[in-house]
Design a protein around this motif. Structure first.
Motif, PDB file in Angstrom:
ATOM      1  N   ARG B 250       0.832  -1.199   0.000  1.00 49.14           N
ATOM      2  CA  ARG B 250       0.000   0.000   0.000  1.00 49.14           C
ATOM      3  C   ARG B 250       0.872   1.257   0.000  1.00 49.14           C
ATOM      4  O   ARG B 250       0.605   2.216  -0.734  1.00 49.14           O
ATOM      5  CB  ARG B 250      -0.951   0.010   1.192  1.00 49.14           C
ATOM      6  N   LEU B 252       3.883   1.445  -1.104  1.00 49.28           N
ATOM      7  CA  LEU B 252       4.529   1.499  -2.421  1.00 49.28           C
ATOM      8  C   LEU B 252       3.598   2.178  -3.435  1.00 49.28           C
ATOM      9  O   LEU B 252       4.026   3.009  -4.241  1.00 49.28           O
ATOM     10  CB  LEU B 252       4.844   0.067  -2.865  1.00 49.28           C
ATOM     11  N   MET B 253       2.299   1.820  -3.372  1.00 47.85           N
ATOM     12  CA  MET B 253       1.324   2.434  -4.270  1.00 47.85           C
ATOM     13  C   MET B 253       1.130   3.909  -3.942  1.00 47.85           C
ATOM     14  O   MET B 253       1.112   4.756  -4.828  1.00 47.85           O
ATOM     15  CB  MET B 253      -0.022   1.711  -4.168  1.00 47.85           C
ATOM     16  N   GLY B 254       0.974   4.192  -2.644  1.00 50.55           N
ATOM     17  CA  GLY B 254       0.708   5.567  -2.233  1.00 50.55           C
ATOM     18  C   GLY B 254       1.803   6.521  -2.681  1.00 50.55           C
ATOM     19  O   GLY B 254       1.528   7.655  -3.061  1.00 50.55           O
ATOM     20  N   ARG B 256       3.829   5.763  -5.159  1.00 51.58           N
ATOM     21  CA  ARG B 256       4.194   5.417  -6.548  1.00 51.58           C
ATOM     22  C   ARG B 256       5.700   5.179  -6.626  1.00 51.58           C
ATOM     23  O   ARG B 256       6.387   5.631  -7.552  1.00 51.58           O
ATOM     24  CB  ARG B 256       3.752   6.527  -7.506  1.00 51.58           C
TER      25      ARG B 256
END
Lengths: 325, 325
Positions: B250, B252-254, B256
């Motif tokens: 999460r 990592l996504m937040g 990017r």
């Protein structure tokens, strides 16, 4: 105008069709008369109160994408006029008769495609295209692995990959979804049981896959690390199966592999505009030529939004669920 | 010729100076009369039997880098002649009076630099340059975080970053190493206690760092995920602190953000040659101009290799440990 307003966090019942003020486009923005709005898994999280809209977007009207016609044009907008058919991704506010969008993140709709259907395109096709092609540089002859291949982004990725000469392996928890993805061009469907990594390695002669488009997250990470090829790229788009997992740094080094996270919604408008222009240039012709098709599960009248949400929660849908205005 | 031969896996005592056959260069290869060979942490792992040499490299002679003069030239080699001073990375075999290397992975030595010292350059400067600049595209004005900044790769990274107009934050477990890295151009030294992520966030005004050059691995991952900036790139070069750690997909996504693993040794010759040519083009002039200097902890005669290994195992060294032939 009519809009679906979220009364507060909760189940599908918190969504109600209600009259609200019609928004006005600011400088650089246009207002769109919405024909169709696609549902996304993120809408479920937002409805549950777990994923607030980014600043500047409506907080109580869900909806991350739309198709419709330009209805009013703000100051300084070039290249769009009233009546133009457009589609695009939004920070929010798509579940409404009218929605405001930055002009530069919109793209034209495919030639001959009804606006009632085009709302199924933007989020999934732009996400798959941006992640696999723009960010990970997926190219002809490479092998793509798509988890949750029956999802909206998954079915978009299969079509985009096939059109680009990329080999595709897809996983799903149901054989039925694999069969349906096969009709869209999926070369190899793999049931997502505990043996999926072995199956992927068999299918690639032990070499592994070049790009992983990961719409699942969680415990799949260990398997993904096993099947990623030398210099392979793993991009994480969604984590419904879990937001945390043990990572082998040693395996990452041994394969010289990378893991990247991505989101589309929270990006600055200028970055979304870059995706929109690349999409218009590289992808739209595929729809015009019939090589790419929106995959639609069901279309609901906007007033049946709660039912549409329940359908998405059932995990039985294949392709996009749409609201029609 | 004399070479350090490894009798079998074990402590420093398994390394012995012994007479062996002098290797002959094959097509595309040259033989180098070695002046100095650098020690690397990987040598310790290989000596312990945990990191076998890649296929095609000597299995019982350690040594991943050298400097010396070309002594014999194999068929088809262009651009190198007997007597040319060269340095480079190797798959193995560097702890010897003579070593064979593909011609194309060698580079010239810096102008005026003694060959007895140049053996401290290739592995650490190429690794830092390749990881941070070639792979992660580190550019002027960005912020680099280097863990284990007192290590060979760490001190090389500080100098390369400073020369490129990059801001550098470094961590180390000892204040003394931070002070010494400061003399090489480290802007901000941070003690690697449990508060290091807060300190890095303070130093960057909460923004975080653009690139993380990670020579530590393990439990630092959680902190690295906290301090990586939006679209930040984390590259893992070594994992002495642990090969596995929990990853937040999460986060990592937040952000990017991306995490990439890298190794130099196991790469195909053609890929190493690309690094060598870029290094020659972009980095060597920095040594010629005195902007970059090899950081040398101690130089041992080759016969004292066991002592040199003990020095490296002590974790008290700062910069490179060399064997002189």
């Amino acid at each position: 105008m009519n809009a679906i307003v979220m009364r507060g966090p909760g189940g599908p019942e918190v969504l109600e069709l209600r009259e609200v003020a019609r928004p006005a486009p600011g400088p650089g923005e246009v207002r769109v008369r919405v024909a169709s709005s696609g549902l996304n898994r993120a809408d479920l999280s937002q409805r549950l109160g777990r994923y607030p809209a980014p600043p500047g977007s409506p907080q109580d009207i869900l909806g991350l994408e739309l198709a419709g016609t330009v209805d009013a044009v703000g100051a300084g907008v070039r290249g769009l006029r009233e009546g133009d058919p457009v589609m695009g991704i939004l920070g929010g506010g798509g579940y409404a008769e009218y929605a405001v969008s930055p002009a530069e993140t919109l793209v034209r709709t495919p030639t001959g495609m009804p606006l009632s259907v085009a709302g199924a395109i933007p989020e999934v096709f732009m996400t798959a295209y941006d992640a696999a092609f723009l960010q990970e540089g997926l190219t002809a002859g490479e092998i793509l692995l798509v988890h949750a291949v029956g999802s909206g982004v998954g079915t978009a990725a299969v079509q985009l990959a096939r059109r680009a000469g990329v080999h595709v392996i897809g996983t799903s928890r149901t054989a039925d979804k694999l069969a349906r993805a096969g009709e869209l061009g999926l070369e190899h469907g793999v049931l997502a049981d505990e043996r999926w990594p072995e199956r992927v390695l068999e299918l690639t002669g032990g070499r592994g896959v070049d790009v992983i488009l990961d719409l699942v997250g969680g415990a799949y990470l260990a398997g993904n690390q096993r099947v990623v090829a030398e210099r392979g790229r793993h991009i994480v788009v969604g984590v419904p199966a879990g937001a945390e997992a043990p990572l082998s740094l040693r395996a990452l080094m041994g394969r010289r592999a990378s893991i990247r996270g991505t989101v589309l919604r929270a990006r600055p408008v200028a970055e979304k505009a870059v995706v929109a222009r690349a999409f218009e240039r590289d992808v739209l012709a595929g729809f015009d030529a019939g090589e790419l098709v929106p995959v639609i599960d069901r279309v609901y009248p906007a007033s049946a939004v709660a039912e549409a949400h329940r359908r998405m929660e059932s995990n039985e849908s294949f392709g996009k669920i749409l609201l029609e205005w």
